[in-house]
Design a protein around this motif. Sequence first.
Motif, mmCIF file in Angstrom:
data_model
loop_
_atom_site.group_PDB
_atom_site.id
_atom_site.type_symbol
_atom_site.label_atom_id
_atom_site.label_comp_id
_atom_site.label_asym_id
_atom_site.label_seq_id
_atom_site.Cartn_x
_atom_site.Cartn_y
_atom_site.Cartn_z
ATOM 1 N N ALA A 23 2.291 2.737 6.196
ATOM 2 C CA ALA A 23 2.856 2.572 4.950
ATOM 3 C C ALA A 23 3.736 1.064 5.096
ATOM 4 C CB ALA A 23 4.087 3.925 4.944
ATOM 5 N N ALA A 24 4.202 0.714 6.220
ATOM 6 C CA ALA A 24 4.671 -0.881 6.748
ATOM 7 C C ALA A 24 3.785 -1.323 7.133
ATOM 8 C CB ALA A 24 5.460 -0.718 8.284
ATOM 9 N N LEU A 25 3.239 -1.518 6.771
ATOM 10 C CA LEU A 25 1.759 -2.573 6.560
ATOM 11 C C LEU A 25 1.486 -2.777 5.668
ATOM 12 C CD1 LEU A 25 -0.205 -4.345 8.622
ATOM 13 C CD2 LEU A 25 -1.857 -2.256 8.462
ATOM 14 N N ALA A 26 1.673 -1.577 4.726
ATOM 15 C CA ALA A 26 1.505 -1.886 3.419
ATOM 16 C C ALA A 26 2.688 -2.843 2.263
ATOM 17 C CB ALA A 26 0.703 -0.206 2.363
ATOM 18 N N LEU A 27 3.245 -2.034 2.782
ATOM 19 C CA LEU A 27 4.814 -2.617 1.888
ATOM 20 C C LEU A 27 5.021 -3.450 1.609
ATOM 21 C CD1 LEU A 27 7.609 -0.962 3.482
ATOM 22 C CD2 LEU A 27 6.832 0.060 1.769
ATOM 23 N N VAL A 28 4.795 -5.401 2.154
ATOM 24 C CA VAL A 28 4.677 -6.420 1.768
ATOM 25 C C VAL A 28 3.825 -6.695 1.114
ATOM 26 C CG1 VAL A 28 4.562 -9.145 2.671
ATOM 27 C CG2 VAL A 28 5.886 -7.702 3.623
ATOM 28 N N PRO A 29 2.406 -6.282 0.709
ATOM 29 C CA PRO A 29 1.965 -6.744 -0.367
ATOM 30 C C PRO A 29 1.773 -6.061 -1.487
ATOM 31 C CG PRO A 29 0.152 -5.376 1.448
ATOM 32 C CD PRO A 29 1.609 -6.612 2.353
ATOM 33 N N VAL A 30 2.365 -4.600 -1.441
ATOM 34 C CA VAL A 30 2.930 -3.754 -2.931
ATOM 35 C C VAL A 30 3.859 -4.544 -3.014
ATOM 36 C CG1 VAL A 30 4.112 -1.477 -3.318
ATOM 37 C CG2 VAL A 30 1.265 -2.093 -1.842
ATOM 38 N N GLY A 31 5.305 -4.580 -2.394
ATOM 39 C CA GLY A 31 6.515 -5.414 -3.086
ATOM 40 C C GLY A 31 5.748 -6.456 -3.594
ATOM 41 N N ILE A 32 4.842 -7.559 -3.101
ATOM 42 C CA ILE A 32 5.005 -8.550 -3.693
ATOM 43 C C ILE A 32 3.957 -8.337 -4.916
ATOM 44 C CG2 ILE A 32 3.323 -11.239 -3.859
ATOM 45 C CD1 ILE A 32 3.540 -10.871 -0.628
ATOM 46 N N ILE A 33 3.360 -7.436 -5.429
ATOM 47 C CA ILE A 33 2.356 -7.266 -6.283
ATOM 48 C C ILE A 33 3.060 -6.444 -7.666
ATOM 49 C CG2 ILE A 33 0.447 -5.910 -7.260
ATOM 50 C CD1 ILE A 33 -1.127 -6.706 -5.198
ATOM 51 N N VAL A 34 4.131 -5.980 -7.158
ATOM 52 C CA VAL A 34 5.029 -4.655 -7.656
ATOM 53 C C VAL A 34 5.360 -5.683 -8.542
ATOM 54 C CG1 VAL A 34 6.745 -3.043 -8.487
ATOM 55 C CG2 VAL A 34 4.957 -2.656 -6.835
ATOM 56 N N LEU A 35 6.494 -7.238 -7.896
ATOM 57 C CA LEU A 35 7.528 -7.553 -8.042
ATOM 58 C C LEU A 35 6.515 -9.064 -9.070
ATOM 59 C CD1 LEU A 35 9.755 -7.583 -5.050
ATOM 60 C CD2 LEU A 35 10.270 -6.799 -7.228
ATOM 61 N N VAL A 36 5.299 -9.173 -8.622
ATOM 62 C CA VAL A 36 5.534 -10.404 -9.406
ATOM 63 C C VAL A 36 4.152 -10.782 -9.390
ATOM 64 C CG1 VAL A 36 6.877 -11.645 -8.213
ATOM 65 C CG2 VAL A 36 4.889 -11.838 -6.926
ATOM 66 N N GLY A 37 3.118 -9.732 -10.175
ATOM 67 C CA GLY A 37 1.577 -9.105 -10.310
ATOM 68 C C GLY A 37 1.500 -10.171 -10.875
ATOM 69 N N LEU A 61 0.760 0.880 -6.561
ATOM 70 C CA LEU A 61 0.792 2.308 -6.124
ATOM 71 C C LEU A 61 0.128 3.819 -5.438
ATOM 72 C CD1 LEU A 61 4.272 2.177 -8.918
ATOM 73 C CD2 LEU A 61 3.955 1.880 -6.111
ATOM 74 N N TRP A 62 -0.764 3.353 -6.209
ATOM 75 C CA TRP A 62 -2.042 4.470 -5.835
ATOM 76 C C TRP A 62 -2.526 3.833 -4.862
ATOM 77 C CZ3 TRP A 62 -6.744 4.263 -8.730
ATOM 78 C CH2 TRP A 62 -8.522 4.513 -7.939
ATOM 79 N N TRP A 63 -3.105 3.037 -4.684
ATOM 80 C CA TRP A 63 -3.411 2.346 -3.633
ATOM 81 C C TRP A 63 -2.555 2.603 -2.022
ATOM 82 C CZ3 TRP A 63 -1.965 -1.252 -0.031
ATOM 83 C CH2 TRP A 63 -2.678 -1.677 1.304
ATOM 84 N N PHE A 64 -0.856 2.352 -2.334
ATOM 85 C CA PHE A 64 -0.078 2.193 -1.490
ATOM 86 C C PHE A 64 -0.631 3.727 -0.986
ATOM 87 C CE2 PHE A 64 3.753 3.633 -0.132
ATOM 88 C CZ PHE A 64 4.352 3.044 0.742
ATOM 89 N N PHE A 65 -0.039 5.264 -1.546
ATOM 90 C CA PHE A 65 -0.300 6.840 -0.431
ATOM 91 C C PHE A 65 -1.676 6.815 -0.814
ATOM 92 C CE2 PHE A 65 3.816 6.797 -3.626
ATOM 93 C CZ PHE A 65 4.576 7.051 -2.605
ATOM 94 N N GLY A 66 -2.908 6.053 -0.829
ATOM 95 C CA GLY A 66 -3.810 6.571 -0.697
ATOM 96 C C GLY A 66 -3.966 5.225 0.460
ATOM 97 N N PHE A 67 -3.723 4.489 1.188
ATOM 98 C CA PHE A 67 -3.817 3.787 2.245
ATOM 99 C C PHE A 67 -3.102 4.307 3.565
ATOM 100 C CE2 PHE A 67 -2.342 0.163 4.871
ATOM 101 C CZ PHE A 67 -3.483 -0.104 5.809
ATOM 102 N N SER A 68 -1.668 5.028 2.885
ATOM 103 C CA SER A 68 -0.897 5.803 4.184
ATOM 104 C C SER A 68 -0.848 6.510 4.345
ATOM 105 C CB SER A 68 0.010 5.801 3.438
ATOM 106 O OG SER A 68 0.976 4.525 2.990
ATOM 107 N N ASN A 69 -2.005 7.691 3.223
ATOM 108 C CA ASN A 69 -2.351 9.023 3.883
ATOM 109 C C ASN A 69 -3.650 9.505 4.563
ATOM 110 O OD1 ASN A 69 -5.044 8.384 2.521
ATOM 111 N ND2 ASN A 69 -4.440 10.473 0.710
#
Length: 146
Positions: A23-37, A61-69
């Motif tokens: 989850a921590a590894l995915a936060l930066v790319p997810v945050g970037i895409i959510v904020l400025v996609g 967001l779907w990818w984040f949870f799929g990656f974390s699971n």
Amino acid sequence: ISDKHNEGEDLYPDLWRTTAGLAALALVPVGIIVLVGPPLFSFIFGEEWTRAGHYAQWLVLWWFFGFSNVPAMMLIHTFGLQHLLFGYEVGQAAARVGAIALGAYLGTDLTAIMLFAMVGALFNGFLIVFVFWYVRRPESSPTLES
């Protein structure tokens, strides 16, 4: 993990560490895409890709949870819960089809993408929570032999 499980060791620390790490590894790319996609997609791919940036804001967001699971998914097999995984997958597929149908009924492609992504995020989040619960059950905990 299988060896630890067979030896009766507590799997919770490993599950926590790997899930939190992913989850921590995915936060930066997810945050970037959510904020400025949308502007990011427009800048990189051209103005005609702005809509894809809106899609990406939800799909990530779907990818984040799929990656974390992934650790939870591995423990499903370790605990022999494939029969539950089958029901989960069937339910998720039905919910995804329903989300797309509802989005189409409501009339916008972005609504369909949003609902589809939310279903995926919810199902993957549920799987993570379920496996954390399952690992913490008293009958899953290691026992001390005298």
